[in-house]
Design a protein around this motif. Structure first.
Motif, short mmCIF file in Angstrom:
data_model
loop_
_atom_site.label_atom_id
_atom_site.label_comp_id
_atom_site.label_asym_id
_atom_site.label_seq_id
_atom_site.Cartn_x
_atom_site.Cartn_y
_atom_site.Cartn_z
N LEU A 268 0.85 -1.16 -0.25
CA LEU A 268 0.02 0.06 0.01
C LEU A 268 0.76 1.19 0.01
O LEU A 268 0.36 2.21 -0.66
N GLN A 269 1.81 1.42 0.89
CA GLN A 269 2.89 2.31 0.67
C GLN A 269 3.51 2.66 -0.59
O GLN A 269 3.55 3.89 -1.11
N LYS A 270 4.02 1.70 -1.25
CA LYS A 270 4.38 1.69 -2.66
C LYS A 270 3.27 2.23 -3.55
O LYS A 270 3.65 3.22 -4.41
N ALA A 271 2.28 1.41 -3.54
CA ALA A 271 1.03 1.76 -4.36
C ALA A 271 0.55 3.26 -4.45
O ALA A 271 0.21 3.73 -5.27
N PHE A 272 0.50 3.73 -3.13
CA PHE A 272 -0.06 5.08 -2.91
C PHE A 272 0.92 6.10 -2.71
O PHE A 272 0.69 7.31 -2.24
N ALA A 273 2.26 6.18 -2.89
CA ALA A 273 3.29 6.84 -2.59
C ALA A 273 3.03 8.32 -3.54
O ALA A 273 2.85 8.07 -4.76
N ASN A 274 3.11 9.42 -3.21
CA ASN A 274 2.77 10.51 -3.89
C ASN A 274 4.33 10.79 -4.62
O ASN A 274 4.79 12.01 -4.36
N ILE A 275 4.45 10.09 -5.43
CA ILE A 275 5.77 10.33 -6.35
C ILE A 275 5.48 9.93 -7.53
O ILE A 275 4.77 8.85 -8.02
N ARG A 276 5.46 10.70 -8.49
CA ARG A 276 5.49 10.32 -10.13
C ARG A 276 6.79 9.38 -10.46
O ARG A 276 7.75 9.78 -10.55
N LEU A 277 6.28 8.40 -10.99
CA LEU A 277 7.53 7.23 -11.25
C LEU A 277 7.60 6.97 -12.79
O LEU A 277 8.84 6.46 -13.16
N ARG A 278 6.58 7.28 -13.53
CA ARG A 278 6.65 6.77 -14.99
C ARG A 278 6.46 7.96 -15.88
O ARG A 278 5.80 8.96 -15.45
N GLN A 279 6.60 7.86 -17.32
CA GLN A 279 6.29 8.88 -18.03
C GLN A 279 5.25 9.23 -18.65
O GLN A 279 4.67 10.34 -18.75
N THR A 280 4.19 8.20 -18.58
CA THR A 280 2.82 8.19 -19.03
C THR A 280 1.88 7.70 -17.87
O THR A 280 2.28 6.99 -17.02
N LEU A 281 0.64 8.18 -17.80
CA LEU A 281 -0.33 8.06 -17.00
C LEU A 281 -0.58 6.57 -17.07
O LEU A 281 -0.76 5.89 -15.92
N SER A 282 -0.83 6.02 -18.16
CA SER A 282 -1.27 4.64 -18.29
C SER A 282 -0.19 3.62 -17.72
O SER A 282 -0.40 2.54 -17.05
N SER A 283 1.12 3.96 -17.79
CA SER A 283 2.10 3.11 -17.31
C SER A 283 2.48 3.51 -15.79
O SER A 283 2.74 2.38 -15.61
N GLU A 284 1.78 4.63 -15.38
CA GLU A 284 2.15 4.95 -13.80
C GLU A 284 0.87 3.92 -13.35
O GLU A 284 1.25 3.25 -12.23
N LEU A 285 -0.12 3.92 -13.79
CA LEU A 285 -1.37 2.98 -13.46
C LEU A 285 -0.85 1.63 -13.39
O LEU A 285 -1.02 0.71 -12.39
N MET A 286 -0.25 1.13 -14.55
CA MET A 286 0.29 -0.28 -14.32
C MET A 286 1.19 -0.66 -13.45
O MET A 286 1.10 -1.71 -12.75
N LEU A 287 2.12 0.38 -13.13
CA LEU A 287 3.16 0.24 -11.94
C LEU A 287 2.66 0.03 -10.71
O LEU A 287 2.85 -0.92 -9.92
N ARG A 288 1.48 0.88 -10.57
CA ARG A 288 1.06 0.89 -9.08
C ARG A 288 0.01 -0.43 -8.78
O ARG A 288 -0.21 -0.88 -7.87
N ILE A 289 -0.51 -0.92 -10.05
CA ILE A 289 -1.14 -2.22 -10.01
C ILE A 289 -0.34 -3.36 -9.42
O ILE A 289 -0.52 -4.21 -8.80
N LEU A 290 1.08 -3.33 -10.12
CA LEU A 290 2.06 -4.31 -9.84
C LEU A 290 2.48 -4.12 -8.38
O LEU A 290 2.62 -5.23 -7.73
N PHE A 291 2.49 -2.94 -7.74
CA PHE A 291 2.98 -2.57 -6.33
C PHE A 291 1.64 -3.40 -5.64
O PHE A 291 1.93 -4.17 -4.59
N LEU A 292 0.49 -3.05 -5.97
CA LEU A 292 -0.70 -3.65 -5.17
C LEU A 292 -0.70 -5.03 -5.09
O LEU A 292 -1.17 -5.72 -4.09
N SER A 293 -0.50 -5.72 -6.36
CA SER A 293 -0.52 -7.17 -6.52
C SER A 293 0.57 -7.78 -5.68
O SER A 293 0.66 -8.99 -5.69
N GLY A 294 1.71 -7.06 -5.57
CA GLY A 294 2.92 -7.56 -4.85
C GLY A 294 3.76 -8.50 -5.65
O GLY A 294 4.91 -8.87 -5.50
N LEU A 295 3.80 -7.96 -7.12
CA LEU A 295 4.61 -8.58 -8.06
C LEU A 295 5.88 -7.74 -8.19
O LEU A 295 6.85 -8.07 -8.74
N LEU A 296 5.98 -6.58 -7.49
CA LEU A 296 6.98 -5.72 -7.74
C LEU A 296 6.94 -4.91 -6.41
O LEU A 296 6.16 -4.61 -5.74
#
Length: 296
Positions: A268-296
């Motif tokens: 949860l801390q990684k998924a909802f961190a208030n930091i921009r991590l990716r260049q596009t919003l779609s890839s940012e969303l994908m990354l947050r889903i990976l955090f939530l799923s525990g895959l990353l």
């Protein structure tokens, strides 16, 4: 310049000629080092012909893969060059590529790590233009390099300080050599991304023809196969662990805290961190889903 070659006989002469004919306007001397990564075609014979007339220095090695090959070459060359550029075997450099990069880097603080990179032009095997890259959509910084690299190695030029930092480490745990270099630059200095300059023609053939210039669906399928099914997510995590283990004590405290959060904190801390991590919003969303799923 450093180049790693592997079975590149078809196009390597064109690339070398574009490197050796760089218009430096008298600002610098140029040396080219090539490590051949165990080629089985005529690449070594071509490279040997250039070395015979003292146009490059050739190191013949066993096949260890592009990442290890580049890093071992950066460790092997002298560390007193003002600037070091990375070079792929089948691109064609624009004549002012190095002059532009050196002009930018020479105006920066040379006591800290400095990295220059740029956009490029996607081409087919015959160098017909496909499209211009647009890698840098919202800037480059330490946080945005943790889980995505937009700094393409074939455009990179680093200063002496950064070269020495890169050479002080090995390739163990490194996912991609250019990503690792960009991470080190952002960790201990600056990354200058020349977003309005296209420095080379990037020939997309065979194994180097990633879907970076393809449509969104193809890109999504590629990333799904490579990063989730192919296990590359763990390699990205290992690269960050290497950064923390080898360089963590030297990091700026704020960067060290950010790195530690994404390596040690919960989903949860990684998924909802208030930091921009990716260049596009779609890839940012994908990354947050990976955090939530525990895959990353």
């Amino acid at each position: 310049m450093v180049m790693s070659s592997y079975n590149g006989a078809k196009y390597i002469s064109q690339q070398i000629d574009s490197v050796l004919s760089q218009d430096l306007a008298g600002t610098a001397d140029l040396s080219l080092y090539v490590r051949d990564d165990g080629s089985t075609d005529g690449t070594c014979q071509i490279l040997q012909s250039y070395e015979d007339v003292q146009m490059l220095e050739l190191i013949k090695g066993e096949n260890i893969g592009v990442c290890k090959s580049f890093i071992s070459l950066l460790q092997a060359i002298p560390q007193d060059y003002d600037y070091v550029a990375l070079c792929d075997q089948d691109d064609v450099w624009h004549a002012n590529k190095l002059f532009r990069a050196i002009s930018v880097l020479s105006s920066t603080d040379q006591n800290i790590a400095q990295l220059y990179c740029s956009e490029f032009i996607f081409c087919d095997a015959d160098l017909n233009i496909v499209r211009k890259s647009q890698l840098n959509k919202c800037g480059v910084c330490f946080e945005k390099l943790l889980f995505e690299n937009i700094c393409s190695g074939n455009t990179m030029v680093m200063n002496r300080t950064l070269h020495r930092i890169v050479a002080s480490s090995d390739s163990e745990g490194v996912y991609c050599h250019d990503w690792w270099i960009a991470l080190l630059a952002a960790s201990f200095g600056d990354v200058y991304f020349d977003k309005n300059f296209y420095s080379l023609d990037y020939r997309r053939i065979g194994s180097n023809a990633s879907p970076a210039g393809s449509d969104m669906i193809k890109l999504f399928i590629y990333r799904l196969n490579k990063f989730i099914r192919g296990g590359d997510l763990k390699r990205i995590e290992s690269q960050l662990q290497k950064l923390q283990c080898e360089m963590g004590e030297r990091l700026d405290p704020e960067k060290a805290l950010t790195l530690n959060m994404f390596l040690r904190k919960g989903r949860l801390q990684k998924a909802f961190a208030n930091i921009r991590l990716r260049q596009t919003l779609s890839s940012e969303l994908m990354l947050r889903i990976l955090f939530l799923s525990g895959l990353l």
